[in-house]
Design a protein around this motif. Sequence first.
Motif, PDB file in Angstrom:
ATOM      1  N   ILE A  37       0.835  -1.210   0.000  1.00  8.55           N
ATOM      2  CA  ILE A  37       0.000   0.000   0.000  1.00  8.55           C
ATOM      3  C   ILE A  37       0.868   1.258   0.000  1.00  8.55           C
ATOM      4  N   ILE A  38       1.948   1.232   0.781  1.00  4.54           N
ATOM      5  CA  ILE A  38       2.837   2.388   0.836  1.00  4.54           C
ATOM      6  C   ILE A  38       3.475   2.653  -0.527  1.00  4.54           C
ATOM      7  N   GLN A  39       3.678   1.584  -1.313  1.00  3.46           N
ATOM      8  CA  GLN A  39       4.332   1.729  -2.614  1.00  3.46           C
ATOM      9  C   GLN A  39       3.361   2.091  -3.738  1.00  3.46           C
ATOM     10  N   LEU A  40       2.058   2.071  -3.456  1.00  2.93           N
ATOM     11  CA  LEU A  40       1.073   2.292  -4.518  1.00  2.93           C
ATOM     12  C   LEU A  40       1.142   3.682  -5.148  1.00  2.93           C
ATOM     13  N   PRO A  41       1.259   4.766  -4.370  1.00  2.00           N
ATOM     14  CA  PRO A  41       1.290   6.085  -5.022  1.00  2.00           C
ATOM     15  C   PRO A  41       2.473   6.206  -5.981  1.00  2.00           C
TER      16      PRO A  41
ATOM     17  N   PHE B  65      11.960  -7.100   2.116  1.00  2.00           N
ATOM     18  CA  PHE B  65      12.708  -8.051   2.935  1.00  2.00           C
ATOM     19  C   PHE B  65      13.806  -7.361   3.742  1.00  2.00           C
ATOM     20  N   LYS B  66      14.359  -6.295   3.181  1.00  2.00           N
ATOM     21  CA  LYS B  66      15.344  -5.520   3.934  1.00  2.00           C
ATOM     22  C   LYS B  66      14.690  -4.870   5.149  1.00  2.00           C
ATOM     23  N   TRP B  67      13.485  -4.346   4.949  1.00  2.00           N
ATOM     24  CA  TRP B  67      12.748  -3.707   6.052  1.00  2.00           C
ATOM     25  C   TRP B  67      12.343  -4.724   7.107  1.00  2.00           C
ATOM     26  N   MET B  68      11.759  -5.855   6.676  1.00  2.00           N
ATOM     27  CA  MET B  68      11.289  -6.858   7.628  1.00  2.00           C
ATOM     28  C   MET B  68      12.442  -7.537   8.363  1.00  2.00           C
ATOM     29  N   LYS B  69      13.589  -7.673   7.710  1.00  2.00           N
ATOM     30  CA  LYS B  69      14.754  -8.233   8.388  1.00  2.00           C
ATOM     31  C   LYS B  69      15.147  -7.358   9.576  1.00  2.00           C
ATOM     32  N   GLY B  70      15.134  -6.055   9.361  1.00  2.00           N
ATOM     33  CA  GLY B  70      15.456  -5.145  10.460  1.00  2.00           C
ATOM     34  C   GLY B  70      14.406  -5.173  11.552  1.00  2.00           C
TER      35      GLY B  70
ATOM     36  N   PHE C 123      12.854  -0.365  12.693  1.00  2.00           N
ATOM     37  CA  PHE C 123      11.830  -0.091  11.692  1.00  2.00           C
ATOM     38  C   PHE C 123      12.345   0.743  10.520  1.00  2.00           C
ATOM     39  N   GLY C 124      13.634   0.998  10.477  1.00  2.00           N
ATOM     40  CA  GLY C 124      14.188   1.744   9.354  1.00  2.00           C
ATOM     41  C   GLY C 124      14.431   3.209   9.689  1.00  2.00           C
ATOM     42  N   ILE C 125      14.694   3.974   8.647  1.00  2.00           N
ATOM     43  CA  ILE C 125      15.040   5.390   8.782  1.00  2.00           C
ATOM     44  C   ILE C 125      13.924   6.250   8.207  1.00  2.00           C
ATOM     45  N   SER C 126      13.579   7.313   8.917  1.00  2.00           N
ATOM     46  CA  SER C 126      12.639   8.295   8.377  1.00  2.00           C
ATOM     47  C   SER C 126      13.371   9.154   7.359  1.00  2.00           C
ATOM     48  N   PHE C 127      12.880   9.139   6.116  1.00  2.00           N
ATOM     49  CA  PHE C 127      13.544   9.899   5.061  1.00  2.00           C
ATOM     50  C   PHE C 127      13.538  11.390   5.359  1.00  2.00           C
ATOM     51  N   GLU C 128      12.383  11.898   5.754  1.00  2.00           N
ATOM     52  CA  GLU C 128      12.244  13.349   5.924  1.00  2.00           C
ATOM     53  C   GLU C 128      13.089  13.866   7.073  1.00  2.00           C
ATOM     54  N   LYS C 129      13.061  13.166   8.200  1.00  2.00           N
ATOM     55  CA  LYS C 129      13.746  13.658   9.393  1.00  2.00           C
ATOM     56  C   LYS C 129      15.152  13.087   9.536  1.00  2.00           C
TER      57      LYS C 129
ATOM     58  N   LEU D  90       2.572  10.115   5.290  1.00  2.00           N
ATOM     59  CA  LEU D  90       1.840   9.756   4.075  1.00  2.00           C
ATOM     60  C   LEU D  90       1.906  10.863   3.038  1.00  2.00           C
ATOM     61  N   LEU D  91       1.862  12.114   3.487  1.00  2.00           N
ATOM     62  CA  LEU D  91       1.879  13.236   2.553  1.00  2.00           C
ATOM     63  C   LEU D  91       3.205  13.330   1.797  1.00  2.00           C
ATOM     64  N   VAL D  92       4.311  13.054   2.499  1.00  2.00           N
ATOM     65  CA  VAL D  92       5.632  13.181   1.866  1.00  2.00           C
ATOM     66  C   VAL D  92       6.175  11.837   1.415  1.00  2.00           C
ATOM     67  N   GLN D  93       5.372  10.774   1.539  1.00  2.00           N
ATOM     68  CA  GLN D  93       5.780   9.423   1.139  1.00  2.00           C
ATOM     69  C   GLN D  93       7.036   8.962   1.883  1.00  2.00           C
ATOM     70  N   ASP D  94       7.046   9.232   3.192  1.00  2.90           N
ATOM     71  CA  ASP D  94       8.123   8.744   4.063  1.00  2.90           C
ATOM     72  C   ASP D  94       7.844   7.262   4.324  1.00  2.90           C
ATOM     73  N   MET D  95       8.386   6.392   3.479  1.00  9.53           N
ATOM     74  CA  MET D  95       7.944   5.008   3.346  1.00  9.53           C
ATOM     75  C   MET D  95       8.055   4.206   4.639  1.00  9.53           C
ATOM     76  N   TYR D  96       9.224   4.209   5.254  1.00 10.34           N
ATOM     77  CA  TYR D  96       9.412   3.364   6.420  1.00 10.34           C
ATOM     78  C   TYR D  96       8.637   3.877   7.637  1.00 10.34           C
ATOM     79  N   LEU D  97       8.549   5.182   7.782  1.00  7.04           N
ATOM     80  CA  LEU D  97       7.796   5.740   8.899  1.00  7.04           C
ATOM     81  C   LEU D  97       6.308   5.446   8.746  1.00  7.04           C
ATOM     82  N   ALA D  98       5.758   5.728   7.572  1.00  7.54           N
ATOM     83  CA  ALA D  98       4.335   5.450   7.339  1.00  7.54           C
ATOM     84  C   ALA D  98       4.052   3.952   7.412  1.00  7.54           C
ATOM     85  N   GLY D  99       4.923   3.136   6.803  1.00 12.44           N
ATOM     86  CA  GLY D  99       4.717   1.692   6.830  1.00 12.44           C
ATOM     87  C   GLY D  99       4.754   1.130   8.234  1.00 12.44           C
ATOM     88  N   SER D 100       5.649   1.627   9.071  1.00 12.11           N
ATOM     89  CA  SER D 100       5.750   1.142  10.445  1.00 12.11           C
ATOM     90  C   SER D 100       4.498   1.478  11.243  1.00 12.11           C
TER      91      SER D 100
END
Length: 327
Positions: free
Chosen positions: A26-30, A71-76, A83-89, A287-297
Motif C-alpha cells: 500500500i505504501i508503494q502504490l502512489p 525483505f530488507k525492512w522486515m529483516k530489520g 523499523f528503518g530510517i525516516s527519510f524526511e527527518k 503519508l503526505l511526503v511518502q516517508d515510506m518506512y515511517l508510514a509503513g511502520s
Amino acid sequence: MLQFLSRRLLYMIPTVFLVSVVTFAIIQLPPGDYLDSLAAELSDNGGLDEGTRLALEAQYGLGQPMHVQYFKWMKGVLLEGNFGISFEKNLPVNDLIWDRLGWTFAISTLTLLFIWIIALPIGIYSAVRKYSFGDYLATFLGFIGLAVPNFLLALVMMYVAFKYFGQSVGGLVSPQYLEEAWSWDKFIDLLKHIWMPIVVVGTSGAAALIRIMRANLLDELYRPYVVTARAKGMSEFQLLLRYPVRVALNPFVSTIGWILPTLVSGEIIVAVVMNLPTTGPLLLRALLVQDMYLAGSLILIVSMLTVLGTLISDLLLAWIDPRIRYQ
C-alpha cells in the motif's frame, strides 16, 4: 483454554505476515517516492540535482525492487527491532514513534474504558426500560454521537473550555509545563486536559456500543430461560446480570477487535486539531511526503492492533462463554 490460546497464537503468525506484505504494498502504490516529493518541494529553489538524488537513492535503497526493499525492512524489524530510517527527518523510526505510541496507547486505553463505562449501563437501561423517556433520550444522544464528526466536537469543546473556563487548549498539558520534568502539578494539569480527547474520540464508539448492547439484550430478555428463572422467584437484578446480560455480552465483547485499531487510527484528525503528541499527525505527515518506512511502520502497528484486538476479544469470549472453546 491453553489449547484454545495456542491455536489463536498460531493463526496470528501468517496473518501478521500477510498484513506486513499488504502494508508495504500500500505504501508503494502512489506514483513516485520520497525523492519525488522532496524534488517537488524544492522546485522553487532549483529542484533536486541528479547527483544528490543518486546519493540519496543509494543511501535509502529506493532504486531497488519492491520485494528487496520489503525483505530488507522486515529483516530489520524482526531481527533487530529496527523499523528503518525516516527519510524526511533522517532519524531512526524507533526514535520517532515510541514516545508518541506511549501517548497513543494511553489515550486509546482510557478511551476504551470510557466507552465501556458509558455504553454498558446505558445499553442495559435502554433495553430494560425500552420506549421510556430515558430510552428515547439515550437513542437521541446516540444518534447525535454517531452523526457529529469527532473533529467538529473537538473544536466545540475547545472553544467552550477556553471561552468559559479559561483553560488552555491544544496539547495534553499547559504551555508552561511542556519542557518541565514530571511533577504532581504537571500530572494534575495533565488530568485537566486529557479528558477532552478521551471524550471526543470515545463519543462515537460509545454511541455505537449502546445500540449494540440494547439490541443484544432485547433479544435475550424474553427468552424462555429468563421467564423460567423469573417464575422461580429470582430477583430481577440478580436474574438480569446472571443470565441475559452475560449472554448479550458476547457480541459486545467481540467489538474489541475493531474498536481498538479504530481508536488509534481514528484519532488522526482529532490529534491534528487538538495538537496531541500522538502518532496521528506523524502518520499524516509521513503519508503526505511518502516517508515510506515511517508510514509503513505506523500502519503495520495499527494493523497488528486489529489482530491483537481480535485475540483479546476471542479470549474474553471464551472466558464468558466456555462453549466457544469447544465449537
